[in-house]
Design a protein around this motif. Structure first.
Motif, PDB file in Angstrom:
ATOM      1  N   GLY A   1      -5.100 -44.176  78.006  1.00  0.00           N
ATOM      2  CA  GLY A   1      -5.104 -43.498  79.301  1.00  0.00           C
ATOM      3  C   GLY A   1      -5.104 -41.994  79.115  1.00  0.00           C
ATOM      4  O   GLY A   1      -4.773 -41.498  78.033  1.00  0.00           O
ATOM      5  N   GLY A   2      -5.485 -41.286  80.156  1.00  0.00           N
ATOM      6  CA  GLY A   2      -5.349 -39.840  80.176  1.00  0.00           C
ATOM      7  C   GLY A   2      -6.377 -39.063  79.378  1.00  0.00           C
ATOM      8  O   GLY A   2      -6.250 -37.857  79.218  1.00  0.00           O
TER       9      GLY A   2
ATOM     10  N   GLY B   1      -9.688 -38.985  80.165  1.00  0.00           N
ATOM     11  CA  GLY B   1     -10.731 -38.456  81.052  1.00  0.00           C
ATOM     12  C   GLY B   1     -11.733 -39.474  81.581  1.00  0.00           C
ATOM     13  O   GLY B   1     -12.801 -39.099  82.043  1.00  0.00           O
TER      14      GLY B   1
ATOM     15  N   THR C   1     -11.578 -41.251  84.355  1.00  0.00           N
ATOM     16  CA  THR C   1     -11.801 -41.038  85.783  1.00  0.00           C
ATOM     17  C   THR C   1     -12.547 -39.729  86.028  1.00  0.00           C
ATOM     18  O   THR C   1     -13.430 -39.656  86.884  1.00  0.00           O
ATOM     19  N   THR C   2     -12.226 -38.729  85.224  1.00  0.00           N
ATOM     20  CA  THR C   2     -12.923 -37.444  85.338  1.00  0.00           C
ATOM     21  C   THR C   2     -14.414 -37.610  85.056  1.00  0.00           C
ATOM     22  O   THR C   2     -15.262 -37.076  85.775  1.00  0.00           O
TER      23      THR C   2
ATOM     24  N   ASP D   1      -7.294 -44.166  90.711  1.00  0.00           N
ATOM     25  CA  ASP D   1      -7.531 -42.734  90.901  1.00  0.00           C
ATOM     26  C   ASP D   1      -8.944 -42.421  91.381  1.00  0.00           C
ATOM     27  O   ASP D   1      -9.160 -41.470  92.130  1.00  0.00           O
TER      28      ASP D   1
ATOM     29  N   ASN E   1     -14.415 -35.273  75.564  1.00  0.00           N
ATOM     30  CA  ASN E   1     -13.931 -34.564  76.767  1.00  0.00           C
ATOM     31  C   ASN E   1     -12.820 -33.579  76.424  1.00  0.00           C
ATOM     32  O   ASN E   1     -12.137 -33.719  75.416  1.00  0.00           O
TER      33      ASN E   1
ATOM     34  N   GLU F   1     -12.870 -28.310  78.615  1.00  0.00           N
ATOM     35  CA  GLU F   1     -11.654 -28.266  79.435  1.00  0.00           C
ATOM     36  C   GLU F   1     -11.880 -27.209  80.531  1.00  0.00           C
ATOM     37  O   GLU F   1     -12.111 -26.045  80.226  1.00  0.00           O
ATOM     38  N   ARG F   2     -11.843 -27.625  81.794  1.00  0.00           N
ATOM     39  CA  ARG F   2     -12.105 -26.689  82.892  1.00  0.00           C
ATOM     40  C   ARG F   2     -11.225 -27.015  84.100  1.00  0.00           C
ATOM     41  O   ARG F   2     -11.235 -28.150  84.561  1.00  0.00           O
TER      42      ARG F   2
ATOM     43  N   GLN G   1     -11.472 -32.468  91.866  1.00  0.00           N
ATOM     44  CA  GLN G   1     -10.823 -33.780  91.990  1.00  0.00           C
ATOM     45  C   GLN G   1      -9.691 -33.742  93.007  1.00  0.00           C
ATOM     46  O   GLN G   1      -9.556 -34.629  93.841  1.00  0.00           O
TER      47      GLN G   1
HETATM   48  N1  LIG Z   1     -12.448 -31.730  80.968  1.00  0.00           N
HETATM   49  C1  LIG Z   1     -11.315 -31.599  81.663  1.00  0.00           C
HETATM   50  N2  LIG Z   1     -10.906 -30.369  82.071  1.00  0.00           N
HETATM   51  C2  LIG Z   1      -9.757 -30.229  82.756  1.00  0.00           C
HETATM   52  N3  LIG Z   1      -8.943 -31.238  83.107  1.00  0.00           N
HETATM   53  C3  LIG Z   1      -9.302 -32.490  82.734  1.00  0.00           C
HETATM   54  C4  LIG Z   1     -10.501 -32.731  82.005  1.00  0.00           C
HETATM   55  N4  LIG Z   1     -10.578 -34.062  81.775  1.00  0.00           N
HETATM   56  C5  LIG Z   1      -9.494 -34.618  82.343  1.00  0.00           C
HETATM   57  N5  LIG Z   1      -8.727 -33.680  82.911  1.00  0.00           N
HETATM   58  C6  LIG Z   1      -7.431 -33.895  83.628  1.00  0.00           C
HETATM   59  O1  LIG Z   1      -6.601 -34.711  82.805  1.00  0.00           O
HETATM   60  C7  LIG Z   1      -5.921 -35.686  83.559  1.00  0.00           C
HETATM   61  C8  LIG Z   1      -6.269 -37.063  83.015  1.00  0.00           C
HETATM   62  O2  LIG Z   1      -7.667 -37.295  83.173  1.00  0.00           O
HETATM   63  P1  LIG Z   1      -8.230 -38.650  83.798  1.00  0.00           P
HETATM   64  O3  LIG Z   1      -9.673 -38.455  84.033  1.00  0.00           O
HETATM   65  O4  LIG Z   1      -7.398 -39.065  84.962  1.00  0.00           O
HETATM   66  O5  LIG Z   1      -7.992 -39.630  82.566  1.00  0.00           O
HETATM   67  P2  LIG Z   1      -8.037 -41.238  82.519  1.00  0.00           P
HETATM   68  O6  LIG Z   1      -8.819 -41.711  83.691  1.00  0.00           O
HETATM   69  O7  LIG Z   1      -8.698 -41.562  81.212  1.00  0.00           O
HETATM   70  O8  LIG Z   1      -6.623 -41.697  82.553  1.00  0.00           O
HETATM   71  C9  LIG Z   1      -6.351 -35.471  85.008  1.00  0.00           C
HETATM   72  O9  LIG Z   1      -5.382 -34.715  85.653  1.00  0.00           O
HETATM   73  C10 LIG Z   1      -7.651 -34.701  84.904  1.00  0.00           C
HETATM   74  O10 LIG Z   1      -7.858 -33.845  86.000  1.00  0.00           O
END
Ligand SMILES: Nc1ncnc2c1ncn2[C@@H]1O[C@H](COP(=O)(O)OP(=O)(O)O)[C@@H](O)[C@H]1O
Ligand SMILES: [Mg+2]
Length: 263
Positions: free
Chosen positions: A11-12, A14, A16-17, A43, A188, A219-220, A227
């Motif tokens: 998890g965590g 990216g 979902t991102t 999410d 990511n 990372e941005r 989101q």
């Molecule tokens: N490239 C990125 N730049 C900035 N923040 C990011 C980036 N990728 C993920 N995040 C942040 O990290 C956290 C976890 O990402 P998420 O996409 O929810 O991961 P997952 O779905 O794999 O658990 C979220 O708060 C998301 O906004």
């Protein structure tokens, strides 16, 4: 219909991102798209600004993939308001966790595939945000997919994590679903100035070669902002959002090309 899963065994990192970035890219291109929220944290349903009132969810679909239920679990994203584009979401739910057993039986494992077959004529693209494990929810997602993109951060364990995920895809391809293939590895949260990140990316490239997808996603904070506001990245103001949108366009292009070449 092309079905792409976004996966990782953690998890965590990216998923979902990336799902939201690709959804935004598909939406910008006017591709008829269904996003399936297979993560019990749901999410991606939040990020796509859905109105869930009165709707069913993916948990209902997994319990009973009948057409009536499938249709009630699919709602439009509010991104589409005032446009004539199609971006739908099969809603996620914490109740999906009840279907995440370590050993799904052969009937359970095809349930999403069955459900998607009922609506496949209505979409050109399906993107599945899968759960962060290798249990049933992920297997159910992957056997319903043409391609899986593995998301990883450029960290200490990323080679091992990507390797395990690729092996899992290969195992499902051989055992259950011959059409399933890895799209590649999406790296990511890259900080281009970080020597550690450069080192980890080189390590990934040495291990996996062209499976490592370029461009990397940096990372941005603009992505977190889009989101948080449940807005598409492609219409979020600023150069940073525009830059990352372009990267998602390229990754989407790779996914669409990859399925076209196979057909
Ligand atoms: N490239 C990125 N730049 C900035 N923040 C990011 C980036 N990728 C993920 N995040 C942040 O990290 C956290 C976890 O990402 P998420 O996409 O929810 O991961 P997952 O779905 O794999 O658990 C979220 O708060 C998301 O906004
Ligand atoms: Mg997620």
């Amino acid at each position: 219909m092309h079905v792409l899963s976004i996966g990782s065994l953690k998890g965590g990192v990216g998923k979902t991102t990336v799902t939201l970035g690709l959804a935004s890219a598909a939406f910008a291109k006017g591709i008829s798209t269904l996003i399936v929220d297979m993560d019990p944290q749901a999410d991606v349903s939040t990020g796509l600004a859905v109105d869930a009132e009165g709707a069913l969810t993916v948990a209902d679909v997994l319990a009973n993939p009948k057409e009536r239920i499938v249709r009630k679990a699919i709602v439009p994203s509010r991104w589409t308001k005032g446009t004539n584009k199609k971006l739908h979401v099969m809603l996620g739910s914490p109740a999906a966790i009840n279907f995440d057993s370590p050993h799904p039986n052969s009937r359970e494992i095809w349930r999403l595939e069955e459900a998607l077959a009922l609506v496949e004529n209505e979409y050109d693209l399906v993107i599945i945000d899968s759960a962060p494990s290798l249990n049933a929810l992920t297997r159910i997602s992957w056997v319903a997919s043409d391609r899986v993109a593995i998301v990883t951060e450029p960290g200490l364990f990323s080679v091992a994590a990507a390797d395990r995920a690729l092996r899992a895809i290969e195992e499902l391809r051989r055992g259950l679903s011959p059409r399933l293939q890895p799209l590649g590895i999406i790296v990511n949260r890259v900080k281009p100035q970080s020597l550690e990140h450069q080192f980890r990316i080189n390590e990934l490239r040495e291990m996996f070669g062209p499976m490592v997808i370029a461009p990397y996603i940096p990372e941005r904070t603009s992505m977190q902002q889009a989101q948080g506001a449940a807005q598409p990245l492609h219409t979020w103001p600023g150069e940073s959002a525009q830059e990352v949108s372009g990267y998602f366009d390229q990754i989407l292009e790779r996914a669409l090309r990859s399925v076209k070449m196979a057909n």
